[in-house]
Motif scaffolding. Structure first.
Motif, PDB file in Angstrom:
ATOM      1  N   LEU A  24      36.685  46.548  53.739  1.00  0.00           N
ATOM      2  CA  LEU A  24      36.885  46.428  52.510  1.00  0.00           C
ATOM      3  C   LEU A  24      37.661  47.780  51.631  1.00  0.00           C
TER       4      LEU A  24
ATOM      5  N   TRP B 293      44.156  42.834  51.042  1.00  0.00           N
ATOM      6  CA  TRP B 293      43.793  41.168  50.804  1.00  0.00           C
ATOM      7  C   TRP B 293      42.771  41.366  49.603  1.00  0.00           C
ATOM      8  N   LEU B 294      41.757  42.360  49.345  1.00  0.00           N
ATOM      9  CA  LEU B 294      41.027  42.365  48.337  1.00  0.00           C
ATOM     10  C   LEU B 294      41.501  42.592  47.157  1.00  0.00           C
TER      11      LEU B 294
ATOM     12  N   ARG C 133      42.791  38.816  44.552  1.00  0.00           N
ATOM     13  CA  ARG C 133      41.486  38.895  43.977  1.00  0.00           C
ATOM     14  C   ARG C 133      40.544  37.475  43.662  1.00  0.00           C
TER      15      ARG C 133
ATOM     16  N   SER D  51      39.207  36.679  46.918  1.00  0.00           N
ATOM     17  CA  SER D  51      37.964  37.544  47.130  1.00  0.00           C
ATOM     18  C   SER D  51      36.666  37.194  46.678  1.00  0.00           C
TER      19      SER D  51
ATOM     20  N   GLN E  29      33.376  32.725  53.506  1.00  0.00           N
ATOM     21  CA  GLN E  29      34.522  32.696  53.922  1.00  0.00           C
ATOM     22  C   GLN E  29      34.804  32.501  55.434  1.00  0.00           C
TER      23      GLN E  29
END
Length: 142
Positions: free
Chosen positions: A67, A72-73, A77, A80, A88
């Motif tokens: 994280l 990707w975070l 958004r 996430s 997930q």
């Protein structure tokens, strides 16, 4: 003697607080009081639900993606928020590395999802200017 014990305790605690290994020290400097409160609540949620897999440092493991500094975070958004809200599964790529683990739904309320997202998105060097709100979380559907 007692003064020496206090000094040892002070320096020991100081090294823990400012150590890179300590999960409680993050450079969080949001200016919005509402965001600060959300981040503080989110930190507790992260400790209770997320730290086992993503680690106190947010660096993740071979199985669970990081994280801390996660592209990707930031770039996904909505996805996430969906992952925190509903869990997930399936392949994802984080910072160029593929992951195909499973994250079970945590059963968090929409406010808890917003709070933990705000904590994650403002910890370990992550910086987000836009606060995750409860209404944003509500808008993310299965």
């Amino acid at each position: 003697m007692i003064k020496g014990i206090y000094l040892m305790l002070f320096f020991s605690l100081g090294s823990l607080i400012f150590s890179d290994e300590n999960p409680t020290y993050h450079s969080i400097n949001p200016s919005n009081d509402e965001l600060v409160k959300s981040i503080n609540r989110g930190k507790e949620i992260y400790t209770d639900f997320c730290v086992q897999c993503h680690l106190a440092s947010g660096k993740g493991t071979e199985t669970f993606p990081p994280l801390a500094g996660s592209d990707w975070l930031v770039n996904k958004r909505k996805e996430s928020i969906h992952a925190v809200k509903y869990g997930q599964s399936g392949p994802i790529k984080v910072n160029g590395k593929s992951y195909n683990g499973r994250m079970s739904p945590m059963g968090l309320s929409e406010e808890e999802v917003a709070d933990v997202m705000n904590y994650i998105m403002n910890s370990w060097g992550n910086k987000q200017s836009k606060m995750v709100t409860v209404s944003e979380v509500k808008a993310v559907k299965k």
